[in-house]
Design a protein around this motif. Structure first.
Motif, PDB file in Angstrom:
ATOM      1  N   ASP A 114     -16.535  -9.148 -35.772  1.00 25.63           N
ATOM      2  CA  ASP A 114     -16.355  -7.704 -35.723  1.00 25.63           C
ATOM      3  C   ASP A 114     -15.770  -7.328 -37.092  1.00 25.63           C
ATOM      4  O   ASP A 114     -14.649  -7.737 -37.413  1.00 25.63           O
ATOM      5  N   TRP A 115     -16.547  -6.619 -37.916  1.00 34.28           N
ATOM      6  CA  TRP A 115     -16.108  -6.336 -39.294  1.00 34.28           C
ATOM      7  C   TRP A 115     -14.739  -5.638 -39.323  1.00 34.28           C
ATOM      8  O   TRP A 115     -13.919  -5.897 -40.203  1.00 34.28           O
ATOM      9  N   SER A 116     -14.485  -4.778 -38.341  1.00 36.02           N
ATOM     10  CA  SER A 116     -13.201  -4.058 -38.384  1.00 36.02           C
ATOM     11  C   SER A 116     -12.035  -5.046 -38.269  1.00 36.02           C
ATOM     12  O   SER A 116     -10.961  -4.822 -38.825  1.00 36.02           O
ATOM     13  N   LYS A 117     -12.267  -6.169 -37.578  1.00 35.51           N
ATOM     14  CA  LYS A 117     -11.190  -7.178 -37.480  1.00 35.51           C
ATOM     15  C   LYS A 117     -11.065  -7.955 -38.783  1.00 35.51           C
ATOM     16  O   LYS A 117      -9.973  -8.311 -39.201  1.00 35.51           O
ATOM     17  N   GLU A 163     -12.791  -0.198 -47.872  1.00 32.42           N
ATOM     18  CA  GLU A 163     -12.479   0.730 -46.775  1.00 32.42           C
ATOM     19  C   GLU A 163     -13.665   0.901 -45.829  1.00 32.42           C
ATOM     20  O   GLU A 163     -13.613   1.708 -44.913  1.00 32.42           O
ATOM     21  N   LEU A 164     -14.740   0.138 -46.068  1.00 30.80           N
ATOM     22  CA  LEU A 164     -15.945   0.287 -45.241  1.00 30.80           C
ATOM     23  C   LEU A 164     -15.642  -0.045 -43.782  1.00 30.80           C
ATOM     24  O   LEU A 164     -15.112  -1.112 -43.483  1.00 30.80           O
ATOM     25  N   GLU A 165     -15.992   0.880 -42.907  1.00 34.51           N
ATOM     26  CA  GLU A 165     -15.752   0.612 -41.483  1.00 34.51           C
ATOM     27  C   GLU A 165     -16.888  -0.187 -40.869  1.00 34.51           C
ATOM     28  O   GLU A 165     -16.696  -0.892 -39.880  1.00 34.51           O
ATOM     29  N   ALA A 166     -18.075  -0.047 -41.458  1.00 33.45           N
ATOM     30  CA  ALA A 166     -19.227  -0.830 -40.974  1.00 33.45           C
ATOM     31  C   ALA A 166     -19.976  -1.356 -42.188  1.00 33.45           C
ATOM     32  O   ALA A 166     -19.981  -0.730 -43.255  1.00 33.45           O
ATOM     33  N   ILE A 177     -11.828  -6.878 -41.871  1.00 30.76           N
ATOM     34  CA  ILE A 177     -11.208  -6.022 -42.889  1.00 30.76           C
ATOM     35  C   ILE A 177      -9.756  -5.717 -42.471  1.00 30.76           C
ATOM     36  O   ILE A 177      -8.864  -5.584 -43.312  1.00 30.76           O
ATOM     37  N   GLY A 178      -9.544  -5.681 -41.148  1.00 32.06           N
ATOM     38  CA  GLY A 178      -8.178  -5.442 -40.654  1.00 32.06           C
ATOM     39  C   GLY A 178      -7.231  -6.559 -41.070  1.00 32.06           C
ATOM     40  O   GLY A 178      -6.069  -6.319 -41.418  1.00 32.06           O
ATOM     41  N   ARG A 179      -7.733  -7.790 -41.081  1.00 30.17           N
ATOM     42  CA  ARG A 179      -6.874  -8.897 -41.520  1.00 30.17           C
ATOM     43  C   ARG A 179      -6.575  -8.775 -43.017  1.00 30.17           C
ATOM     44  O   ARG A 179      -5.445  -9.021 -43.451  1.00 30.17           O
ATOM     45  N   ASP A 212      -6.313  -6.067 -44.621  1.00 28.22           N
ATOM     46  CA  ASP A 212      -5.289  -5.011 -44.728  1.00 28.22           C
ATOM     47  C   ASP A 212      -3.906  -5.573 -44.387  1.00 28.22           C
ATOM     48  O   ASP A 212      -2.910  -5.231 -45.013  1.00 28.22           O
TER      49      ASP A 212
END
Ligand code: FAD
Length: 309
Positions: A80-83, A165-168, A85-87, A89
């Motif tokens: 899941d890309w948001s996870k 900052e890409l969400e997808a 990129i979340g890491r 962050d």
């Protein structure tokens, strides 16, 4: 009366922060540290730190794909890309140790978020306030260089900040520039399944490095399915459906969903007022006739960070 400082430091990135701690002496020397955006500057916020967290994530993904060579079952990673990129962050937030407080504790006045502009050799404006400074340290870093390619602004593009900052993820990405920043992003996104094309106007990847490095990288990228086109000069960008059409010199074109521009970084000397201060500069940086200032602490040597007030 104008406020006067011994030293004004413009920028609280790696350079400005280190300098502030090195010079701070509990307030005996009056120092003002001015930061317009984020403490930690490019490296911590939009550079080395978050990209290296993503490089690590990409290595894990690649290791899963190529696990058979270690005798393990190879699997295509699901993510899941948001996870992911979340890491990155989280790693960045962990590294963001310095807000204004440690500087204030060391006796440094902080203007944040505030933008500084030079008005003369010893005069600055910070948030509309005019100041005097015996010395000014330019630690303002560089900004992404965006080339004047027809259609680029209108079509929209990513840079090192917005790419983080890409969400997808886009399905197809072109990376303009095969220097270290472009190459790093190209491999990160490719390892998460994006179809990546690197476009480099020069004859090889990593243009300023020795040719062997560029060749080794090209082979590694080829093995991972990244398309690299050297001597590929982008001449025009236009919107094409939800994506972009990139027209190259010589008549060929590439269709992608997103374009990441990584062709270098530049000093924005106009915004800083460098001409008003008589500082010689080019977009590559400050040079030539800038003045040598007298030492702030004539009797002090080395890093003063651990010296008490
Ligand atoms: C994607 C990417 C990956 C990178 N990876 C690496 C790496 O792996 N290893 C490595 O060594 N280097 C890497 N770098 C380079 C590294 O980030 C820079 O060398 C470093 O950030 C420079 O530090 P600095 O303090 O000079 O400038 P910066 O970190 O850019 O800090 C300058 C600060 O000044 C502030 N500022 C600018 N103008 C003003 C103004 N007028 N008023 C007030 N404040 C102002 C800015 O907001 C900024 O916070 C990378 C860079 C990028 C973009």
């Amino acid at each position: 009366m104008r406020r006067a400082y011994d030293l004004v430091i413009i920028g609280a990135g790696a350079a400005g922060s280190e300098a502030a701690f090195a010079v701070a002496d509990g307030g005996k020397t009056s120092i003002l540290l001015v930061e317009a955006n984020h403490f930690g500057g490019t490296c911590t916020n939009h550079g080395c730190v978050p990209t290296k967290a993503l490089v690590k994530a990409g290595k894990v993904a690649q290791a899963m794909r190529t696990a058979a060579k270690y005798g393990l079952e190879a699997v295509e990673p699901r993510f899941d890309w948001s996870k992911v990129i979340g890491r990155a962050d989280e790693v960045r937030d962990h590294m963001l140790r310095h807000g204004p407080e440690p500087f204030r504790e060391a006796g440094v006045e902080v203007a944040y978020p505030s933008r500084a502009r030079l008005l003369g050799e010893h005069r600055l404006q910070v948030d509309g306030r005019e100041l005097e400074a015996r010395a000014v340290l330019l630690a303002c870093g560089l900004e992404p260089l965006i080339p004047p390619i027809p259609g680029l602004e209108e079509s929209g593009y990513l840079d090192n900040q917005t790419a983080l900052e890409l969400e997808a993820l886009p399905r197809r990405l072109a990376v303009l520039g095969a220097g270290p920043i472009g190459s790093e992003f190209a491999q990160i996104f490719a390892r998460f399944g994006v179809e990546v094309t690197v476009l480099e106007a020069g004859e090889r990847m990593l243009p300023p490095e020795e040719p062997e490095s560029g060749e080794a990288l090209r082979q590694a990228f080829g093995a991972e399915g990244i398309t690299v086109r050297t001597a590929a000069k982008l001449e025009r960008v236009s919107l094409s459906g939800a994506g972009r059409r990139l027209e190259l010199a010589g008549g060929s074109a590439v269709e992608v969903d997103s374009l990441l521009v990584a062709v270098g970084r530049e000093l924005q000397g106009d915004a800083l007022g460098l001409d008003a201060a008589g500082v010689e500069w080019t977009p590559k940086g400050v040079g030539g006739g800038h003045r040598r200032w007298p030492p702030l602490h004539p009797h002090r040597h080395g890093n003063g960070r651990n010296r008490g007030p």
